[in-house]
Design a protein around this motif. Structure first.
Motif, mmCIF file in Angstrom:
data_model
loop_
_atom_site.group_PDB
_atom_site.id
_atom_site.type_symbol
_atom_site.label_atom_id
_atom_site.label_comp_id
_atom_site.label_asym_id
_atom_site.label_seq_id
_atom_site.Cartn_x
_atom_site.Cartn_y
_atom_site.Cartn_z
ATOM 1 N N ALA A 20 0.834 -1.206 0.000
ATOM 2 C CA ALA A 20 0.000 0.000 0.000
ATOM 3 C C ALA A 20 0.866 1.253 0.000
ATOM 4 O O ALA A 20 0.597 2.209 -0.745
ATOM 5 C CB ALA A 20 -0.935 -0.008 1.209
ATOM 6 N N LEU A 21 1.916 1.259 0.806
ATOM 7 C CA LEU A 21 2.845 2.392 0.840
ATOM 8 C C LEU A 21 3.497 2.595 -0.522
ATOM 9 O O LEU A 21 3.542 3.707 -1.048
ATOM 10 C CB LEU A 21 3.916 2.159 1.909
ATOM 11 C CG LEU A 21 5.084 3.143 1.902
ATOM 12 C CD1 LEU A 21 4.612 4.539 2.272
ATOM 13 C CD2 LEU A 21 6.187 2.661 2.827
ATOM 14 N N ALA A 22 4.005 1.526 -1.103
ATOM 15 C CA ALA A 22 4.695 1.623 -2.389
ATOM 16 C C ALA A 22 3.754 2.102 -3.496
ATOM 17 O O ALA A 22 4.132 2.950 -4.309
ATOM 18 C CB ALA A 22 5.311 0.269 -2.763
ATOM 19 N N GLY B 129 4.364 5.376 -5.449
ATOM 20 C CA GLY B 129 4.595 5.207 -6.880
ATOM 21 C C GLY B 129 3.645 6.004 -7.740
ATOM 22 O O GLY B 129 4.065 6.708 -8.664
ATOM 23 N N THR B 130 2.366 5.933 -7.443
ATOM 24 C CA THR B 130 1.409 6.659 -8.268
ATOM 25 C C THR B 130 1.515 8.163 -8.052
ATOM 26 O O THR B 130 1.281 8.942 -8.969
ATOM 27 C CB THR B 130 -0.034 6.177 -8.007
ATOM 28 O OG1 THR B 130 -0.321 6.272 -6.613
ATOM 29 C CG2 THR B 130 -0.233 4.742 -8.475
ATOM 30 N N THR B 131 1.911 8.571 -6.850
ATOM 31 C CA THR B 131 2.069 9.999 -6.567
ATOM 32 C C THR B 131 3.339 10.552 -7.207
ATOM 33 O O THR B 131 3.314 11.582 -7.874
ATOM 34 C CB THR B 131 2.110 10.251 -5.042
ATOM 35 O OG1 THR B 131 0.891 9.787 -4.484
ATOM 36 C CG2 THR B 131 2.286 11.722 -4.732
ATOM 37 N N VAL B 132 4.447 9.866 -7.017
ATOM 38 C CA VAL B 132 5.742 10.367 -7.468
ATOM 39 C C VAL B 132 5.959 10.152 -8.964
ATOM 40 O O VAL B 132 6.311 11.086 -9.689
ATOM 41 C CB VAL B 132 6.881 9.712 -6.653
ATOM 42 C CG1 VAL B 132 8.235 10.039 -7.239
ATOM 43 C CG2 VAL B 132 6.798 10.162 -5.206
ATOM 44 N N VAL B 133 5.770 8.940 -9.433
ATOM 45 C CA VAL B 133 6.077 8.623 -10.830
ATOM 46 C C VAL B 133 5.130 9.345 -11.789
ATOM 47 O O VAL B 133 5.537 9.750 -12.864
ATOM 48 C CB VAL B 133 6.049 7.095 -11.070
ATOM 49 C CG1 VAL B 133 6.312 6.766 -12.525
ATOM 50 C CG2 VAL B 133 7.086 6.421 -10.169
ATOM 51 N N GLY B 134 3.913 9.578 -11.368
ATOM 52 C CA GLY B 134 2.959 10.268 -12.224
ATOM 53 C C GLY B 134 2.978 11.785 -12.078
ATOM 54 O O GLY B 134 2.140 12.474 -12.648
ATOM 55 N N SER B 135 3.950 12.319 -11.345
ATOM 56 C CA SER B 135 3.996 13.750 -11.066
ATOM 57 C C SER B 135 4.960 14.483 -11.997
ATOM 58 O O SER B 135 6.162 14.223 -11.976
ATOM 59 C CB SER B 135 4.424 13.981 -9.611
ATOM 60 O OG SER B 135 4.749 15.334 -9.404
ATOM 61 N N PHE C 233 14.566 -1.273 -1.004
ATOM 62 C CA PHE C 233 13.124 -1.100 -1.178
ATOM 63 C C PHE C 233 12.839 -0.037 -2.239
ATOM 64 O O PHE C 233 12.034 -0.251 -3.146
ATOM 65 C CB PHE C 233 12.478 -0.716 0.157
ATOM 66 C CG PHE C 233 10.991 -0.560 0.082
ATOM 67 C CD1 PHE C 233 10.164 -1.658 0.206
ATOM 68 C CD2 PHE C 233 10.409 0.689 -0.110
ATOM 69 C CE1 PHE C 233 8.775 -1.530 0.133
ATOM 70 C CE2 PHE C 233 9.031 0.833 -0.182
ATOM 71 C CZ PHE C 233 8.210 -0.282 -0.065
ATOM 72 N N SER C 234 13.512 1.095 -2.144
ATOM 73 C CA SER C 234 13.308 2.181 -3.106
ATOM 74 C C SER C 234 13.717 1.769 -4.513
ATOM 75 O O SER C 234 13.041 2.099 -5.487
ATOM 76 C CB SER C 234 14.099 3.419 -2.686
ATOM 77 O OG SER C 234 13.583 3.931 -1.487
ATOM 78 N N ALA C 235 14.834 1.053 -4.617
ATOM 79 C CA ALA C 235 15.310 0.626 -5.936
ATOM 80 C C ALA C 235 14.341 -0.358 -6.584
ATOM 81 O O ALA C 235 14.106 -0.295 -7.794
ATOM 82 C CB ALA C 235 16.694 -0.003 -5.810
ATOM 83 N N LEU C 236 13.776 -1.244 -5.774
ATOM 84 C CA LEU C 236 12.857 -2.254 -6.301
ATOM 85 C C LEU C 236 11.475 -1.695 -6.620
ATOM 86 O O LEU C 236 10.699 -2.340 -7.321
ATOM 87 C CB LEU C 236 12.699 -3.391 -5.284
ATOM 88 C CG LEU C 236 13.918 -4.289 -5.108
ATOM 89 C CD1 LEU C 236 13.760 -5.138 -3.855
ATOM 90 C CD2 LEU C 236 14.126 -5.155 -6.342
ATOM 91 N N THR C 237 11.176 -0.516 -6.107
ATOM 92 C CA THR C 237 9.845 0.052 -6.298
ATOM 93 C C THR C 237 9.930 1.372 -7.058
ATOM 94 O O THR C 237 9.789 1.396 -8.272
ATOM 95 C CB THR C 237 9.127 0.226 -4.944
ATOM 96 O OG1 THR C 237 9.924 1.026 -4.066
ATOM 97 C CG2 THR C 237 8.842 -1.118 -4.282
ATOM 98 N N LEU C 238 10.184 2.454 -6.362
ATOM 99 C CA LEU C 238 10.146 3.790 -6.971
ATOM 100 C C LEU C 238 11.120 3.975 -8.122
ATOM 101 O O LEU C 238 10.744 4.467 -9.191
ATOM 102 C CB LEU C 238 10.418 4.861 -5.916
ATOM 103 C CG LEU C 238 9.280 5.153 -4.980
ATOM 104 C CD1 LEU C 238 9.715 6.130 -3.904
ATOM 105 C CD2 LEU C 238 8.092 5.698 -5.735
ATOM 106 N N ILE D 288 4.450 -2.729 -10.878
ATOM 107 C CA ILE D 288 5.873 -2.620 -10.533
ATOM 108 C C ILE D 288 6.031 -2.526 -9.014
ATOM 109 O O ILE D 288 6.917 -3.154 -8.430
ATOM 110 C CB ILE D 288 6.515 -1.411 -11.235
ATOM 111 C CG1 ILE D 288 6.582 -1.654 -12.753
ATOM 112 C CG2 ILE D 288 7.909 -1.118 -10.669
ATOM 113 C CD1 ILE D 288 6.925 -0.415 -13.568
ATOM 114 N N MET D 289 5.159 -1.763 -8.362
ATOM 115 C CA MET D 289 5.212 -1.626 -6.910
ATOM 116 C C MET D 289 4.944 -2.970 -6.235
ATOM 117 O O MET D 289 5.657 -3.365 -5.311
ATOM 118 C CB MET D 289 4.182 -0.596 -6.419
ATOM 119 C CG MET D 289 4.377 0.810 -6.921
ATOM 120 S SD MET D 289 5.905 1.566 -6.377
ATOM 121 C CE MET D 289 6.787 1.577 -7.903
ATOM 122 N N ILE D 290 3.926 -3.673 -6.690
ATOM 123 C CA ILE D 290 3.583 -4.982 -6.113
ATOM 124 C C ILE D 290 4.747 -5.950 -6.280
ATOM 125 O O ILE D 290 5.148 -6.628 -5.327
ATOM 126 C CB ILE D 290 2.295 -5.536 -6.767
ATOM 127 C CG1 ILE D 290 1.086 -4.691 -6.343
ATOM 128 C CG2 ILE D 290 2.094 -7.011 -6.413
ATOM 129 C CD1 ILE D 290 -0.172 -4.964 -7.151
#
Length: 127
Positions: free
Chosen positions: A10-12, A16-22, A80-85, A106-108
């Motif tokens: 849920a955090l990722a 992800g949707t907030t940062v990558v889509g910004s 964690f950040s490398a594998l997600t964001l 990708i986050m999941i």
């Protein structure tokens, strides 16, 4: 362990949707990258340090509770950040065309890989 994975997922997804889509984040990230190329430094002048420190602190708490296996919560936070964001940003570099469903997957997948690497019940590589 399912609750931990659900919480991290849920955090990722939220990040992800907030940062990558910004578009604002993308522009800021590009400016910082240009500045680092222009004036290399060993100091982390980007304001991501507080976010990474908070994530490392949370990971340390999970390790203290016996849920994660790490002696270095900061390194685990970096993983964690490398594998997600970072992976999502690499795969979806243009915010205007970022696919929320792809970012979510990708986050999941990233959280799943992180859990497999750091879960307490997993066998780990020899030290």
């Amino acid at each position: 362990m399912r609750q931990l994975e659900a919480a991290l997922t849920a955090l990722a997804i939220d990040l992800g949707t907030t940062v990558v889509g910004s578009a604002d984040y993308s522009a800021g990230f590009a400016l910082v990258a240009q500045e680092r190329l222009r004036t290399p430094t060993t100091d982390d002048d980007i304001e991501t340090a507080p976010v990474q420190a908070a994530l490392a602190e949370r990971i340390a708490r999970f390790a203290e509770a016996g849920l994660l296996d790490t002696d270095d919560p900061r390194l685990a936070a970096d993983h964690f950040s490398a594998l997600t964001l970072l992976l999502a940003y690499e795969r979806q570099p243009v915010p205007a065309t970022a696919d929320p469903d792809r970012i979510r997957q990708i986050m999941i997948d990233g959280v799943h890989a992180f859990i497999r690497a750091y879960a307490r019940h997993q066998c780990h590589r020899p030290a």
